[in-house]
Design an enzyme around this catalytic site. Structure first.
Site, mmCIF file in Angstrom:
data_model
loop_
_atom_site.group_PDB
_atom_site.id
_atom_site.type_symbol
_atom_site.label_atom_id
_atom_site.label_comp_id
_atom_site.label_asym_id
_atom_site.label_seq_id
_atom_site.Cartn_x
_atom_site.Cartn_y
_atom_site.Cartn_z
ATOM 1 N N THR A 157 39.848 36.485 41.445
ATOM 2 C CA THR A 157 38.954 37.647 41.392
ATOM 3 C C THR A 157 37.654 37.388 42.146
ATOM 4 O OG1 THR A 157 37.510 38.906 39.907
ATOM 5 C CG2 THR A 157 38.218 36.771 39.122
ATOM 6 N N SER A 208 32.368 37.005 32.367
ATOM 7 C CA SER A 208 33.138 37.254 31.143
ATOM 8 C C SER A 208 34.084 36.078 30.922
ATOM 9 C CB SER A 208 33.969 38.538 31.272
ATOM 10 O OG SER A 208 35.093 38.306 32.110
ATOM 11 N N TYR A 210 37.288 36.233 30.791
ATOM 12 C CA TYR A 210 38.328 36.357 31.809
ATOM 13 C C TYR A 210 37.893 35.717 33.129
ATOM 14 C CZ TYR A 210 40.381 38.568 35.893
ATOM 15 O OH TYR A 210 40.926 38.776 37.121
ATOM 16 N N HIS A 211 36.714 36.088 33.605
ATOM 17 C CA HIS A 211 36.244 35.526 34.873
ATOM 18 C C HIS A 211 36.067 34.014 34.770
ATOM 19 C CE1 HIS A 211 34.927 39.811 35.363
ATOM 20 N NE2 HIS A 211 35.439 39.604 36.559
ATOM 21 N N LYS A 214 39.146 32.129 35.505
ATOM 22 C CA LYS A 214 39.465 32.072 36.936
ATOM 23 C C LYS A 214 38.635 30.999 37.648
ATOM 24 C CE LYS A 214 42.380 35.674 37.185
ATOM 25 N NZ LYS A 214 43.744 35.695 37.730
#
Lengths: 407, 407
Positions: A157, A208, A210-211, A214
């Site tokens: 991302t 976040s 999620y980030h 990554k």
């Protein structure tokens, strides 16, 4: 190069698509199949199961995976094999599959991919971390253990870069820096300090959970590439919009999923769906957040380009920015509002982020490989509105607002 | 400041020591108890269980945890509570314990800590990743969910920095850089390029799966500090040597573990033990690798200092280099050889690392807080040799050599 040339040149190269039932994975699987790849999908259908827990579903009527795959064959597509298991838990099956198929490439979409979902509560935070990190590590570990020289393409991302570098053009993964510090012996300048030039992974700044996963994936890739020579392409993708591709348009049974809810719906698709059903366009904060965007048709094309231009043994991790344009959230809302006459509603921002930011992104890697960007002006916004209208009876309006607070 | 002053000043502050049965965790727990902290240990005894699988055990006769804890009380120590559960798996018990105790601090040692073990095979790689990352994330997630303002002190490693910056002094966690790139609008210099000064997390360069997990931990810390304001101290520790501390010396039942095997034994302790039993000192490669070292007595003192000087709410993650001196492996071998007359044996290096490196490390944070380093010249090497001789009948020589290949 047209599709037939690709087929002739590749003699049915094999690819495993991990997460091949999802929003990006499904159209990618069909597209790769179409252009001559022998595709095997692995998916534990977790995205569909999360919908059950969220009491929500795709606006479009997504068919069960085996029905989708049969429809692909019925429409002239090549057979796609499918395996239902969890790559984060069932390492032995993953390893056995790689050893058996000896794929040329693996495309890894098998992560929990919604930032708002990752921030809902302690359970979704822990699920996102546990699933995403073990999934990515298992793939790398299995590639090494199998001894197969697989090219791994991973969907990352743009969010790993953070949004803090006003006016600075975000490079593709790596950043040239001058390290400033105390030098012990050599090259001292008059201050006793020294600068050493180096190219480093762009310093990550996740917004976040999620980030964050990554950014941690990037360290898996860095390490396995350095220590074991695994060939890896990491795609730092912008916010995806659009629904269908040439392949998913062939038959309604092939339709792609369309998320409009506050957790999984991406911003432009949510605006277009809101416009279609006459719901105000919900802008978080003042809408000054600038984001990078890409149409789903370009996502599948980028994966094609990444696989056809694989890194060589010995190359460092290749990082591409997979986006075609940037816009502020407010600009998008105004555009949709002027197309449709829908009003804009400004809401408190549930996210923990700057009210506004600039964003300038380098994306020459894919452009140099031949990507022809599908941009907002191409009439595809109308197509999304049509899809939204067509299936508006399936919309649960209570799911539209984002409820996940990030603090 | 003597211990009684600390006790008066602190009025029994509470600390949970995660991994409080291990090589660093046990002497730290006793030391914190001694100086006035109310200590609770959580440990799933995984280190003892790994010994069973490796068919190996501590050279020193480590007693069962409850016997150790009873001996501590019998020797005048304050009661230490103990809970046996896995923080990477049993989140609910961890959360409940934090909510119940409302500790002032948590010291987090609960990770698989041997680089060679993390590189043995696919199973140990995956265990290290799964255990270390879920353990660290669960602690952070539970602190946030509990709402308790806990100071988290985590044991990291000097190895996150990598060993690539010849002649450059490694700072304490953060690095000043000038980012070089294309600037979009402002501050362009004559080349159209620009430099922006920034302080970033030192670009990580892990050399093993174990070290990789610690670089990923740093991103957990960065994120939870930024998003939720969790107060965190990350201790980048050098290679530990020595065995006992003032507290573990009180009674043989309090003795600390001593690992001499190829997986868990650290280099200087292995040399001293090899000398004690007349085994050649086994140097990997030419021994040009420079490493940072710290005595176990200084480890416990550093944790004391880190807890007593906690970061304030709003401070970024505090990173200290927890080491007191650097040496090449060959220098250490020569020192032990000249003390004991033991010969040196050069072996193929099983690790994937540079043959030699310079290493210069900033460690002024702990020195400024009052640490008085216990260095190699202090006669403590003799103490380790005595321990090794005393328990030499417990040594299994077949376990001495490192067998884990890193490629």
């Amino acid at each position: 190069m047209d599709s037939m040339e690709v087929i002739r040149g590749m003699s049915m190269k094999k690819v495993i698509v991990l997460g091949g039932d999802g929003f990006c994975g499904w159209p990618t699987s069909l597209h790769l199949s179409k252009i001559g790849w022998d595709v095997t999908i692995v998916d534990n259908l977790s995205r569909r199961k999360i919908d059950i827990d969220l009491e929500c579903e795709s606006l479009t009527p997504v068919r069960p995976i085996m029905e989708r795959l049969s429809a692909w064959e019925a429409n002239g597509g090549k057979r796609i094999d499918y395996h239902n298991f969890d790559i984060a838990r069932d390492y032995d099956r993953l390893l056995a599959l790689i050893c058996e198929l000896k794929p040329d490439a693996i495309v890894h979409f098998a992560e929990q991919r919604a930032a708002p979902y990752s921030m809902k509560n302690s359970r979704t935070k822990r699920y996102t971390v546990d699933n995403n990190l073990n999934a990515t590590h298992n793939v790398l570990c299995a590639i090494v253990e199998s001894g197969v020289d697989v090219h791994l393409a991973h969907l990352g991302t743009m969010g790993v870069y953070g949004y803090g570098t006003a006016g600075f053009k975000i490079p593709e993964g790596y950043l040239k820096v001058k390290m400033c510090g105390d030098h012990v012996e050599l090259h001292e300048n008059s201050n006793g300090n020294v600068e050493i030039e180096k190219e480093i992974l762009y310093p990550p700044d996740p917004g976040s959970i999620y980030h964050m996963t990554k950014t941690q994936d990037a360290l898996f890739f860095y390490y396995y590439n350095k220590n074991n020579g695994v060939r890896i392409t990491d795609l730092h993708q912008g916010v995806v919009w659009g629904t269908n591709t040439d392949e998913t348009n062939l038959d309604e049974k092939l339709i792609n999923r369309f998320d409009y809810d506050g957790d999984y719906g991406t911003v432009l698709n949510r605006f277009l769906m809101q416009a279609a059903i006459g719901h105000p366009l919900t802008v978080h904060g003042a809408g000054g957040q600038t984001r990078a965007f890409i149409h789903i048709r370009d996502t599948v094309k980028c994966i094609e380009l990444a696989l056809e231009n694989e890194p060589n043994r010995g190359d460092r991790v290749r990082i591409f920015n997979q986006m075609t344009e940037t816009h502020t959230v407010k600009e998008l809302a105004e555009k949709v509002s002027s197309m449709t006459g829908t009003e804009i509603m400004f809401m408190d921002n549930p996210r923990n982020e700057a009210e506004e930011n600039e964003l300038h992104v380098e994306n020459s890697c894919f452009l140099d490989l031949g990507l022809k960007p599908t941009t907002l002006s191409d009439g595809l916004m109308e197509e999304v509105i049509e899809i939204s209208k067509k299936y508006s009876s399936r919309c649960d309006e209570s799911k539209i607002l984002a409820k996940s607070k990030w603090r």
